[in-house]
Each structure stands twice: as structure tokens, then as C-alpha cells.
Design a protein around this motif. Sequence first.
Motif, mmCIF file in Angstrom:
data_model
loop_
_atom_site.group_PDB
_atom_site.id
_atom_site.type_symbol
_atom_site.label_atom_id
_atom_site.label_comp_id
_atom_site.label_asym_id
_atom_site.label_seq_id
_atom_site.Cartn_x
_atom_site.Cartn_y
_atom_site.Cartn_z
ATOM 1 N N LEU A 115 0.732 -7.520 -5.018
ATOM 2 C CA LEU A 115 0.743 -6.783 -3.753
ATOM 3 C C LEU A 115 1.550 -5.496 -3.874
ATOM 4 C CD1 LEU A 115 1.484 -9.723 -1.297
ATOM 5 C CD2 LEU A 115 -0.684 -8.554 -1.597
ATOM 6 N N GLU A 116 1.006 -4.434 -3.338
ATOM 7 C CA GLU A 116 1.748 -3.177 -3.254
ATOM 8 C C GLU A 116 2.710 -3.263 -2.065
ATOM 9 O OE1 GLU A 116 1.531 -0.852 -5.514
ATOM 10 O OE2 GLU A 116 -0.119 -1.828 -6.558
ATOM 11 N N GLU A 117 3.643 -2.324 -1.986
ATOM 12 C CA GLU A 117 4.625 -2.314 -0.899
ATOM 13 C C GLU A 117 3.935 -2.308 0.466
ATOM 14 O OE1 GLU A 117 8.357 0.362 0.801
ATOM 15 O OE2 GLU A 117 7.460 0.872 -1.129
ATOM 16 N N GLN A 118 2.904 -1.510 0.625
ATOM 17 C CA GLN A 118 2.197 -1.425 1.907
ATOM 18 C C GLN A 118 1.540 -2.751 2.267
ATOM 19 O OE1 GLN A 118 2.418 1.220 4.077
ATOM 20 N NE2 GLN A 118 1.554 -0.307 5.440
ATOM 21 N N ASP A 119 1.040 -3.478 1.268
ATOM 22 C CA ASP A 119 0.453 -4.797 1.522
ATOM 23 C C ASP A 119 1.513 -5.771 2.037
ATOM 24 O OD1 ASP A 119 -2.023 -3.896 0.565
ATOM 25 O OD2 ASP A 119 -1.523 -4.482 -1.494
ATOM 26 N N VAL A 120 2.717 -5.707 1.440
ATOM 27 C CA VAL A 120 3.821 -6.567 1.888
ATOM 28 C C VAL A 120 4.186 -6.221 3.325
ATOM 29 C CG1 VAL A 120 6.238 -7.204 1.507
ATOM 30 C CG2 VAL A 120 4.714 -6.861 -0.457
ATOM 31 N N ILE A 121 4.252 -4.942 3.627
ATOM 32 C CA ILE A 121 4.561 -4.497 4.988
ATOM 33 C C ILE A 121 3.514 -5.031 5.964
ATOM 34 C CG2 ILE A 121 4.713 -2.464 6.500
ATOM 35 C CD1 ILE A 121 5.927 -0.991 4.027
ATOM 36 N N ASN A 122 2.247 -4.964 5.580
ATOM 37 C CA ASN A 122 1.179 -5.459 6.451
ATOM 38 C C ASN A 122 1.285 -6.966 6.684
ATOM 39 O OD1 ASN A 122 0.110 -2.897 6.717
ATOM 40 N ND2 ASN A 122 -1.364 -3.170 5.063
ATOM 41 N N ILE A 123 1.628 -7.716 5.631
ATOM 42 C CA ILE A 123 1.811 -9.163 5.788
ATOM 43 C C ILE A 123 2.977 -9.444 6.718
ATOM 44 C CG2 ILE A 123 2.581 -11.259 4.577
ATOM 45 C CD1 ILE A 123 0.821 -10.332 2.212
ATOM 46 N N MET A 124 4.075 -8.726 6.521
ATOM 47 C CA MET A 124 5.253 -8.933 7.370
ATOM 48 C C MET A 124 4.912 -8.608 8.824
ATOM 49 S SD MET A 124 7.640 -10.035 5.350
ATOM 50 C CE MET A 124 9.302 -9.678 5.871
ATOM 51 N N ARG A 125 4.189 -7.536 9.049
ATOM 52 C CA ARG A 125 3.798 -7.137 10.411
ATOM 53 C C ARG A 125 2.915 -8.207 11.058
ATOM 54 N NH1 ARG A 125 1.991 -2.028 9.631
ATOM 55 N NH2 ARG A 125 3.865 -1.100 10.472
ATOM 56 N N ARG A 126 1.999 -8.755 10.278
ATOM 57 C CA ARG A 126 1.054 -9.745 10.796
ATOM 58 C C ARG A 126 1.717 -11.106 11.055
ATOM 59 N NH1 ARG A 126 -2.521 -10.342 6.476
ATOM 60 N NH2 ARG A 126 -1.420 -12.201 5.851
ATOM 61 N N GLU A 127 2.637 -11.512 10.197
ATOM 62 C CA GLU A 127 3.193 -12.861 10.252
ATOM 63 C C GLU A 127 4.464 -12.999 11.086
ATOM 64 O OE1 GLU A 127 1.771 -15.582 8.965
ATOM 65 O OE2 GLU A 127 0.098 -14.415 8.171
ATOM 66 N N MET A 128 5.108 -11.901 11.396
ATOM 67 C CA MET A 128 6.388 -11.973 12.097
ATOM 68 C C MET A 128 6.264 -11.526 13.542
ATOM 69 S SD MET A 128 8.692 -10.338 9.080
ATOM 70 C CE MET A 128 10.252 -10.618 9.875
ATOM 71 N N LYS A 129 7.252 -11.926 14.342
ATOM 72 C CA LYS A 129 7.321 -11.421 15.708
ATOM 73 C C LYS A 129 7.622 -9.928 15.626
ATOM 74 C CE LYS A 129 10.685 -13.970 17.017
ATOM 75 N NZ LYS A 129 11.742 -14.629 17.787
ATOM 76 N N PRO A 130 7.148 -9.132 16.590
ATOM 77 C CA PRO A 130 7.383 -7.685 16.539
ATOM 78 C C PRO A 130 8.860 -7.311 16.416
ATOM 79 C CG PRO A 130 5.739 -8.179 18.200
ATOM 80 C CD PRO A 130 6.273 -9.500 17.702
ATOM 81 N N SER A 131 9.731 -8.003 17.118
ATOM 82 C CA SER A 131 11.161 -7.671 17.044
ATOM 83 C C SER A 131 11.733 -7.978 15.660
ATOM 84 C CB SER A 131 11.948 -8.422 18.122
ATOM 85 O OG SER A 131 11.819 -9.820 17.945
ATOM 86 N N SER A 132 11.293 -9.072 15.047
ATOM 87 C CA SER A 132 11.755 -9.427 13.698
ATOM 88 C C SER A 132 11.236 -8.420 12.673
ATOM 89 C CB SER A 132 11.290 -10.829 13.325
ATOM 90 O OG SER A 132 11.862 -11.777 14.185
ATOM 91 N N PHE A 133 9.982 -8.012 12.836
ATOM 92 C CA PHE A 133 9.414 -7.023 11.919
ATOM 93 C C PHE A 133 10.182 -5.706 12.008
ATOM 94 C CE2 PHE A 133 6.621 -3.377 11.249
ATOM 95 C CZ PHE A 133 6.331 -3.558 9.898
ATOM 96 N N LYS A 134 10.468 -5.244 13.215
ATOM 97 C CA LYS A 134 11.205 -3.988 13.398
ATOM 98 C C LYS A 134 12.588 -4.081 12.769
ATOM 99 C CE LYS A 134 8.822 -2.613 17.594
ATOM 100 N NZ LYS A 134 8.911 -2.463 19.041
ATOM 101 N N MET A 135 13.252 -5.219 12.937
ATOM 102 C CA MET A 135 14.575 -5.408 12.344
ATOM 103 C C MET A 135 14.484 -5.364 10.815
ATOM 104 S SD MET A 135 17.309 -8.534 12.866
ATOM 105 C CE MET A 135 16.010 -9.732 12.817
ATOM 106 N N TRP A 136 13.476 -6.022 10.242
ATOM 107 C CA TRP A 136 13.288 -6.028 8.795
ATOM 108 C C TRP A 136 12.997 -4.625 8.273
ATOM 109 C CZ3 TRP A 136 8.690 -5.021 6.002
ATOM 110 C CH2 TRP A 136 8.794 -5.250 4.629
ATOM 111 N N ARG A 137 12.093 -3.906 8.943
ATOM 112 C CA ARG A 137 11.734 -2.551 8.501
ATOM 113 C C ARG A 137 12.938 -1.623 8.535
ATOM 114 N NH1 ARG A 137 9.101 -0.614 5.104
ATOM 115 N NH2 ARG A 137 8.488 1.301 6.069
ATOM 116 N N LYS A 138 13.734 -1.729 9.580
ATOM 117 C CA LYS A 138 14.922 -0.894 9.699
ATOM 118 C C LYS A 138 15.890 -1.184 8.548
ATOM 119 C CE LYS A 138 18.518 0.389 12.983
ATOM 120 N NZ LYS A 138 19.090 0.128 14.301
ATOM 121 N N ARG A 139 16.028 -2.461 8.203
ATOM 122 C CA ARG A 139 16.943 -2.852 7.140
ATOM 123 C C ARG A 139 16.438 -2.446 5.755
ATOM 124 N NH1 ARG A 139 16.951 -8.436 6.427
ATOM 125 N NH2 ARG A 139 17.092 -8.288 4.204
#
Length: 91
Positions: free
Chosen positions: A32-56
Motif C-alpha cells: 500500500l502507498e501512503e495515500q492508500d493507508v490514508i484512505n483505509i484510515m478514513r474509511r475504517e475510523m470515526k471522523p474525529s479519530s481520523f482527524k486526530m491521526w492525520r494531525k499527528r
Amino acid sequence: MKKFTERETDRIIEMAWEDRTTFEAIHFQFGLEEQDVINIMRREMKPSSFKMWRKRVQGRKTKHEKLRSFSKGRFKCSRQKQITHNKISKR
């Protein structure tokens, strides 16, 4: 994109959450490329958790091999237990 089992998806998410696991390591193990990982995280996580992860993760040197300060081997915390044959060894 390849269809992953629930177990594989959980492992990808776990690796993405780990500060010292690079996107290159995820690519090596799952293709998986970085963008694919980001897409999986976006799809599988709650929006607030995804935003927290992306910020970190954004701009974090440890998530990209080329930006890391050490060149050989891997980082290992002195407090990390030894792992032998999938069992945590006693100190």
C-alpha cells in the motif's frame, strides 16, 4: 485496491497508528502507498479519530524512512521487551 481481510485491515491500522512504523514498512508488507493507508484510515475510523491521526502523522519524520535521523537498523526502546517466537520473554 486489494481487498484485505479484517485481520489484515486491523494490522494496517495498528501499524499506521504506531509512531515509529514507517509508511514504507506498510508498503513492504501490504503493498500500500501512503495515500492508500490514508484512505483505509478514513474509511475504517470515526471522523474525529481520523482527524486526530492525520494531525499527528502529518510531517512526522518517523513515518517516512527518508526523514529519519538514524540510518541503519531500527529504533528499539530500551524498555521494550524481547520477543521470541511470538511470545514475550520475561526479563
